[in-house]
Design a protein around this motif. Structure first.
Motif, PDB file in Angstrom:
ATOM      1  N   ALA A  82       1.042  78.851 -11.897  1.00 26.00           N
ATOM      2  CA  ALA A  82       1.384  79.542 -13.156  1.00 26.00           C
ATOM      3  C   ALA A  82       2.894  79.782 -13.342  1.00 26.00           C
ATOM      4  N   PRO A  83       3.634  80.194 -12.319  1.00 28.74           N
ATOM      5  CA  PRO A  83       5.068  80.414 -12.546  1.00 28.74           C
ATOM      6  C   PRO A  83       5.780  79.144 -13.006  1.00 28.74           C
ATOM      7  N   PHE A  84       5.342  77.991 -12.539  1.00 31.40           N
ATOM      8  CA  PHE A  84       6.000  76.740 -12.935  1.00 31.40           C
ATOM      9  C   PHE A  84       5.627  76.361 -14.366  1.00 31.40           C
ATOM     10  N   GLU A  85       4.376  76.701 -14.758  1.00 30.74           N
ATOM     11  CA  GLU A  85       3.990  76.513 -16.168  1.00 30.74           C
ATOM     12  C   GLU A  85       4.877  77.367 -17.067  1.00 30.74           C
ATOM     13  N   ALA A  86       5.079  78.615 -16.629  1.00 33.56           N
ATOM     14  CA  ALA A  86       5.891  79.537 -17.431  1.00 33.56           C
ATOM     15  C   ALA A  86       7.351  79.075 -17.470  1.00 33.56           C
ATOM     16  N   LEU A  87       7.837  78.575 -16.363  1.00 29.40           N
ATOM     17  CA  LEU A  87       9.213  78.057 -16.348  1.00 29.40           C
ATOM     18  C   LEU A  87       9.351  76.925 -17.350  1.00 29.40           C
ATOM     19  N   ARG A  88       8.393  76.029 -17.275  1.00 27.12           N
ATOM     20  CA  ARG A  88       8.451  74.832 -18.124  1.00 27.12           C
ATOM     21  C   ARG A  88       8.286  75.175 -19.602  1.00 27.12           C
ATOM     22  N   ASN A  89       7.322  76.059 -19.920  1.00 27.74           N
ATOM     23  CA  ASN A  89       6.985  76.304 -21.325  1.00 27.74           C
ATOM     24  C   ASN A  89       7.820  77.388 -21.993  1.00 27.74           C
ATOM     25  N   HIS A  90       8.356  78.328 -21.204  1.00 30.89           N
ATOM     26  CA  HIS A  90       9.054  79.467 -21.819  1.00 30.89           C
ATOM     27  C   HIS A  90      10.494  79.646 -21.334  1.00 30.89           C
ATOM     28  N   LEU A  92      12.679  77.792 -19.246  1.00 30.87           N
ATOM     29  CA  LEU A  92      13.667  76.712 -19.362  1.00 30.87           C
ATOM     30  C   LEU A  92      14.002  76.395 -20.823  1.00 30.87           C
ATOM     31  N   PRO A  93      12.992  76.364 -21.737  1.00 29.54           N
ATOM     32  CA  PRO A  93      13.360  76.154 -23.141  1.00 29.54           C
ATOM     33  C   PRO A  93      14.331  77.219 -23.642  1.00 29.54           C
ATOM     34  N   GLU A  94      14.068  78.490 -23.293  1.00 28.94           N
ATOM     35  CA  GLU A  94      14.961  79.566 -23.760  1.00 28.94           C
ATOM     36  C   GLU A  94      16.360  79.401 -23.163  1.00 28.94           C
ATOM     37  N   LEU A  95      16.409  79.123 -21.863  1.00 32.32           N
ATOM     38  CA  LEU A  95      17.714  79.003 -21.207  1.00 32.32           C
ATOM     39  C   LEU A  95      18.498  77.806 -21.733  1.00 32.32           C
ATOM     40  N   THR A  96      17.783  76.743 -22.076  1.00 31.79           N
ATOM     41  CA  THR A  96      18.509  75.549 -22.521  1.00 31.79           C
ATOM     42  C   THR A  96      18.974  75.684 -23.974  1.00 31.79           C
ATOM     43  N   ARG A  97      18.304  76.560 -24.740  1.00 34.06           N
ATOM     44  CA  ARG A  97      18.738  76.788 -26.134  1.00 34.06           C
ATOM     45  C   ARG A  97      20.037  77.578 -26.205  1.00 34.06           C
ATOM     46  N   ALA A  98      20.237  78.449 -25.207  1.00 37.10           N
ATOM     47  CA  ALA A  98      21.420  79.324 -25.254  1.00 37.10           C
ATOM     48  C   ALA A  98      22.687  78.496 -25.050  1.00 37.10           C
ATOM     49  N   PRO A  99      23.693  78.703 -25.930  1.00 36.59           N
ATOM     50  CA  PRO A  99      24.927  77.929 -25.763  1.00 36.59           C
ATOM     51  C   PRO A  99      25.684  78.406 -24.527  1.00 36.59           C
ATOM     52  N   ARG A 100      26.205  77.479 -23.760  1.00 35.71           N
ATOM     53  CA  ARG A 100      27.068  77.875 -22.617  1.00 35.71           C
ATOM     54  C   ARG A 100      28.038  76.738 -22.328  1.00 35.71           C
ATOM     55  N   LEU A 123      10.781  69.428 -12.587  1.00 33.57           N
ATOM     56  CA  LEU A 123      10.604  69.916 -13.971  1.00 33.57           C
ATOM     57  C   LEU A 123      11.803  69.520 -14.822  1.00 33.57           C
ATOM     58  N   LEU A 124      12.997  69.673 -14.258  1.00 34.84           N
ATOM     59  CA  LEU A 124      14.205  69.320 -15.019  1.00 34.84           C
ATOM     60  C   LEU A 124      14.240  67.836 -15.331  1.00 34.84           C
ATOM     61  N   VAL A 125      13.991  67.024 -14.311  1.00 36.01           N
ATOM     62  CA  VAL A 125      14.065  65.569 -14.510  1.00 36.01           C
ATOM     63  C   VAL A 125      13.035  65.133 -15.560  1.00 36.01           C
ATOM     64  N   ASP A 126      11.836  65.727 -15.510  1.00 30.06           N
ATOM     65  CA  ASP A 126      10.781  65.317 -16.436  1.00 30.06           C
ATOM     66  C   ASP A 126      11.005  65.829 -17.853  1.00 30.06           C
ATOM     67  N   HIS A 127      11.470  67.075 -17.964  1.00 25.43           N
ATOM     68  CA  HIS A 127      11.492  67.696 -19.293  1.00 25.43           C
ATOM     69  C   HIS A 127      12.889  67.947 -19.843  1.00 25.43           C
ATOM     70  N   TYR A 128      13.886  67.961 -18.976  1.00 27.00           N
ATOM     71  CA  TYR A 128      15.265  68.206 -19.416  1.00 27.00           C
ATOM     72  C   TYR A 128      16.198  67.210 -18.731  1.00 27.00           C
ATOM     73  N   PRO A 129      16.003  65.931 -19.001  1.00 24.77           N
ATOM     74  CA  PRO A 129      16.779  64.926 -18.269  1.00 24.77           C
ATOM     75  C   PRO A 129      18.286  65.092 -18.442  1.00 24.77           C
ATOM     76  N   HIS A 130      18.721  65.619 -19.611  1.00 22.10           N
ATOM     77  CA  HIS A 130      20.175  65.801 -19.789  1.00 22.10           C
ATOM     78  C   HIS A 130      20.695  66.851 -18.803  1.00 22.10           C
ATOM     79  N   LEU A 131      19.856  67.875 -18.500  1.00 19.21           N
ATOM     80  CA  LEU A 131      20.280  68.896 -17.531  1.00 19.21           C
ATOM     81  C   LEU A 131      20.328  68.298 -16.129  1.00 19.21           C
ATOM     82  N   ALA A 132      19.302  67.534 -15.808  1.00 23.18           N
ATOM     83  CA  ALA A 132      19.241  66.936 -14.467  1.00 23.18           C
ATOM     84  C   ALA A 132      20.408  65.985 -14.247  1.00 23.18           C
ATOM     85  N   GLY A 133      20.965  65.489 -15.341  1.00 25.97           N
ATOM     86  CA  GLY A 133      22.077  64.544 -15.231  1.00 25.97           C
ATOM     87  C   GLY A 133      23.428  65.223 -15.089  1.00 25.97           C
TER      88      GLY A 133
END
Ligand SMILES: C[S@@+](CC[C@H](N)C(=O)[O-])C[C@H]1O[C@@H](n2cnc3c(N)ncnc32)[C@H](O)[C@@H]1O
Length: 278
Positions: A82-90, A92-100, A123-133
């Motif tokens: 469950a924590p990884f589901e929450a990371l993926r669905n809630h 990480l999306p919130e953290l990646t939306r925030a400008p930094r 999770l990053l590589v699968d769902h946020y490849p730009h972050l993983a890069g």
């Protein structure tokens, strides 16, 4: 029986002083069974001889070996689900939306043999490849040098893979090597492992956006738990999240707000200032 002996007390003090891990009176059996291989390696027959050797020879390396033998490295890929589901669905999306204007900083504290930070990296590589890069970094730390050697190798047995790696993830992120599984380079590259003592050392990154500190505070006493949490919280970025183990509750007065996603509780820092170095 070991309990109540000067040797048991010596080991207990040594382990708590160096790692924060409390060995209460129910842990006599654990001390005996975990130290047996250390005694064998050093050719000593009894715990009294082992303690004598540490004291007599002022053997820091031997003391470290004893402490590491007493640390529990139990872990699994995508532990508790469950924590990884929450990371993926809630989260990480919130953290990646925030400008930094800096990379997303993720700290995996007490990472043991690496399954946890590699799970986050997948999770990053699968769902946020730009972050993983290169736009996110995961620093994974542990006190145990043995756990870190295993973690850095990225090699896992069939049993370890069987505990939590879904079939599609296995196909995407692991390669078969000499009867075991090796984490793919693009996942390994996202994680940096460092040795660190939660009791003594400052967090490894400034402005932490996400901290996973799971299933380690449970081994500490109240004051150590509070001090470690306080230090981690003080290095969290505004809007940063902390995740503890599923049986680890209150963060006391660390100044964090509870945010629930399904069954998982996160702790969010809402004050703008973090007190770490830039
Ligand atoms: C049970 S494992 C947790 C692994 C992972 N976080 C998880 O939840 O699956 C606990 C880890 O804490 C580490 N540890 C214990 N005391 C520590 C300390 N003072 N500083 C850093 N790591 C410590 C141990 O070496 C062990 O790898």
């Amino acid at each position: 029986m070991l309990l109540g002996t000067a040797e048991f007390d010596y080991v207990r003090r040594l382990v708590q002083d160096r790692s924060g891990v409390v060995l209460d009176d129910t842990k006599g059996y654990l001390v005996e069974s975990r130290l047996r291989p250390v005694m064998k390696r050093h050719g000593v027959r009894t715990l009294a001889d082992l303690v004598g050797a540490i004291r007599r020879r002022n053997q820091d390396a031997l003391a470290t070996e004893v402490v590491e033998a007493m640390l529990t490295g139990e872990t699994a890929f995508f532990r508790d689900g469950a924590p990884f589901e929450a990371l993926r669905n809630h989260i990480l999306p919130e953290l990646t939306r925030a400008p930094r204007d800096r990379p997303l900083n993720i700290w995996c504290a007490a990472s043991s043999s690496g399954q946890e930070p590699y799970s986050v990296a997948m999770l990053l590589v699968d769902h946020y490849p730009h972050l993983a890069g290169g736009h996110a970094r995961i620093v994974a730390t542990d006190l145990s040098s043995q756990a870190l050697v295993r973690a850095r190798s990225g090699i896992f047995s069939d049993i370890e893979i069987g505990r939590g790696v879904p079939r599609d993830v296995l196909g995407r992120h692991f390669e078969r090597q000499d009867g075991q599984y090796r984490v793919a380079e693009r996942v390994k590259n996202v994680v940096e492992f460092r040795q660190m003592n939660l009791l003594r050392d400052p967090p490894p990154l400034p402005a932490l956006d996400l901290v996973l500190m799971r299933n380690v505070l449970v081994y500490f006493d109240g004051p150590s738990r509070a001090a470690v949490l306080q230090r981690a919280a003080s290095m969290m970025a505004h809007g940063g999240y902390l995740l503890l183990g599923s049986s680890e509750g209150a963060v006391g007065d660390a100044g964090l707000e509870v945010v629930r996603h399904g069954r998982t509780r996160f702790y969010r820092r809402n004050s703008p200032a973090w007190r770490g170095a830039p």
